[in-house]
Motif scaffolding. Structure first.
Motif, PDB file in Angstrom:
ATOM      1  N   PHE A  83       2.143   1.784   1.975  1.00 18.07           N
ATOM      2  CA  PHE A  83       2.242   0.502   2.934  1.00 18.07           C
ATOM      3  C   PHE A  83       1.892   1.167   4.453  1.00 18.07           C
ATOM      4  O   PHE A  83       2.041   2.644   4.460  1.00 18.07           O
ATOM      5  CB  PHE A  83       3.319  -0.202   2.843  1.00 18.07           C
ATOM      6  N   VAL A 124       2.273   0.064   8.680  1.00 18.63           N
ATOM      7  CA  VAL A 124       2.568  -1.141   9.611  1.00 18.63           C
ATOM      8  C   VAL A 124       2.734  -0.394  11.030  1.00 18.63           C
ATOM      9  O   VAL A 124       2.520   0.841  11.131  1.00 18.63           O
ATOM     10  CB  VAL A 124       4.114  -1.684   9.164  1.00 18.63           C
ATOM     11  N   TYR A 162       8.377  -3.522   2.309  1.00 16.73           N
ATOM     12  CA  TYR A 162       6.980  -3.461   2.578  1.00 16.73           C
ATOM     13  C   TYR A 162       5.871  -3.401   1.537  1.00 16.73           C
ATOM     14  O   TYR A 162       4.823  -3.858   1.834  1.00 16.73           O
ATOM     15  CB  TYR A 162       6.789  -2.128   3.398  1.00 16.73           C
ATOM     16  N   MET A 163       6.551  -3.197   0.256  1.00 14.91           N
ATOM     17  CA  MET A 163       5.555  -3.130  -0.854  1.00 14.91           C
ATOM     18  C   MET A 163       5.338  -4.660  -1.416  1.00 14.91           C
ATOM     19  O   MET A 163       4.476  -4.920  -2.113  1.00 14.91           O
ATOM     20  CB  MET A 163       5.698  -2.350  -2.043  1.00 14.91           C
ATOM     21  N   GLU A 164       6.357  -5.526  -0.822  1.00 13.73           N
ATOM     22  CA  GLU A 164       6.344  -6.982  -1.528  1.00 13.73           C
ATOM     23  C   GLU A 164       4.933  -7.612  -1.202  1.00 13.73           C
ATOM     24  O   GLU A 164       4.592  -8.456  -2.074  1.00 13.73           O
ATOM     25  CB  GLU A 164       7.499  -7.727  -0.725  1.00 13.73           C
ATOM     26  N   ALA A 165       4.382  -7.341  -0.258  1.00 10.93           N
ATOM     27  CA  ALA A 165       3.071  -8.203   0.035  1.00 10.93           C
ATOM     28  C   ALA A 165       1.870  -7.742  -0.838  1.00 10.93           C
ATOM     29  O   ALA A 165       1.043  -8.700  -1.083  1.00 10.93           O
ATOM     30  CB  ALA A 165       2.531  -7.595   1.616  1.00 10.93           C
ATOM     31  N   THR A 166       1.906  -6.545  -1.405  1.00 10.37           N
ATOM     32  CA  THR A 166       0.830  -6.233  -2.208  1.00 10.37           C
ATOM     33  C   THR A 166       1.522  -6.087  -3.838  1.00 10.37           C
ATOM     34  O   THR A 166       0.494  -6.198  -4.677  1.00 10.37           O
ATOM     35  CB  THR A 166       0.326  -4.913  -1.900  1.00 10.37           C
ATOM     36  N   PRO A 172       3.904  -8.586  -5.147  1.00 10.46           N
ATOM     37  CA  PRO A 172       4.855  -9.610  -5.425  1.00 10.46           C
ATOM     38  C   PRO A 172       6.063  -9.520  -6.550  1.00 10.46           C
ATOM     39  O   PRO A 172       5.714  -9.219  -7.605  1.00 10.46           O
ATOM     40  CB  PRO A 172       4.112 -10.872  -5.657  1.00 10.46           C
ATOM     41  N   SER A 204      10.424  -6.593  -4.509  1.00  7.22           N
ATOM     42  CA  SER A 204      11.625  -6.452  -3.789  1.00  7.22           C
ATOM     43  C   SER A 204      12.687  -7.363  -4.595  1.00  7.22           C
ATOM     44  O   SER A 204      14.068  -7.145  -4.237  1.00  7.22           O
ATOM     45  CB  SER A 204      11.737  -7.079  -2.346  1.00  7.22           C
ATOM     46  N   SER A 211      13.777  -0.467   9.513  1.00  5.41           N
ATOM     47  CA  SER A 211      12.571  -0.805  10.238  1.00  5.41           C
ATOM     48  C   SER A 211      12.652  -1.035  11.744  1.00  5.41           C
ATOM     49  O   SER A 211      11.931  -0.489  12.715  1.00  5.41           O
ATOM     50  CB  SER A 211      11.916  -2.067   9.848  1.00  5.41           C
TER      51      SER A 211
END
Length: 252
Positions: A104, A106, A169-173, A175, A178, A210
């Motif tokens: 990830f 950000v 942060y990997m949840e977005a790619t 699913p 987490s 974060s």
């Protein structure tokens, strides 16, 4: 009679040449220009700030050839662990279709992380919920035993912070990553023993790490130094810090 004219043997000469080559290779590697998620759990924010800003380390504090050899062995052991886990029937994905690592980025690319792998499928008998983050570390026997006894969260908080950030942060790619506990693997470099444990997602820890990353970026951009971790230079963390001379040579 003592021989005061003893010359280095073949082992000394070869080892010195190997280490010199590794150190020269390391010197050509561009430094990171981002905060790595694997480092954000470090105890001292000022040390992380020095690291992010690329501040030169104190004299003699760069990685030695021996340290670089240890790192290289760790990478090879991780490759073995991937093979071993796949042999159990675990579908462990370590590369994207384009060949790169999963990860990830950000804060405009200034905070990044690269994950060791993702468990996509696993035999039901193993009790893994998928998808799951996979994180692997190699350790000497002492650290390995401590991790087995206490669990990674207590024994190695830097690793726990890394895992929490990756899950967040990997949840977005990926699913669901987490929602499921991460699989943490530790390899005993001295005995080849393996330790595996499930690490539930710690949302509070991920948020704190974060926030820490943002705090470091903002302070560095503003030219401000974050507080030291300790009031005394003899503090444990300070004794092993590669920026100790720089840090304690400053007025605050």
């Amino acid at each position: 009679m003592l021989d005061y004219n003893k010359r280095p043997g073949i082992a000394d000469r070869i080892n010195a040449a190997v280490d010199a080559a590794l150190e020269a290779e390391r010197a050509t590697t561009p430094p990171r220009d981002y905060l790595g998620a694997s480092r954000l759990g470090h105890a001292c924010e000022r040390a992380l700030q020095f690291e992010f800003a690329g501040a030169p380390k104190d004299e003699g504090q760069d990685f030695s050839g021996r340290s670089l050899r240890i790192f290289a062995i760790g990478h090879q052991l991780e490759d073995l662990a991937i093979r071993w886990l796949r042999a159990t029937g675990i579908d462990l994905v370590t590369q994207k279709r384009d060949g790169g690592q999963f990860g990830f980025s950000v804060a405009a690319g200034r905070i990044r992380g690269h994950v060791d792998g993702i468990v996509a499928e696993a035999p039901a008998t193993l009790g893994l919920r998928i998808p799951a983050l996979w994180e692997c570390k190699t350790m000497n026997a002492k650290n390995w035993r401590e991790t087995v006894a206490k669990g990674v969260t207590v024994a190695k908080p830097v690793y726990a912070a890394q895992i929490a950030l990756y899950q967040a942060y990997m949840e977005a790619t990926v699913p669901g990553i987490s929602a499921n506990p991460a699989l943490f693997t530790a390899i005993n470099k001295d005995t080849a023993e393996l330790h595996h444990e499930l690490v539930p997602f710690d949302a509070d820890l991920a948020q704190r790490m974060s926030d820490r990353g943002v705090r470091i970026l903002r302070a560095t951009d503003a030219g401000e130094l974050l507080p030291r971790i300790a009031a005394n230079r003899d503090f444990f963390e300070c004794r092993f810090c590669p920026w100790a001379e720089r840090c304690w040579g400053l007025s605050a």
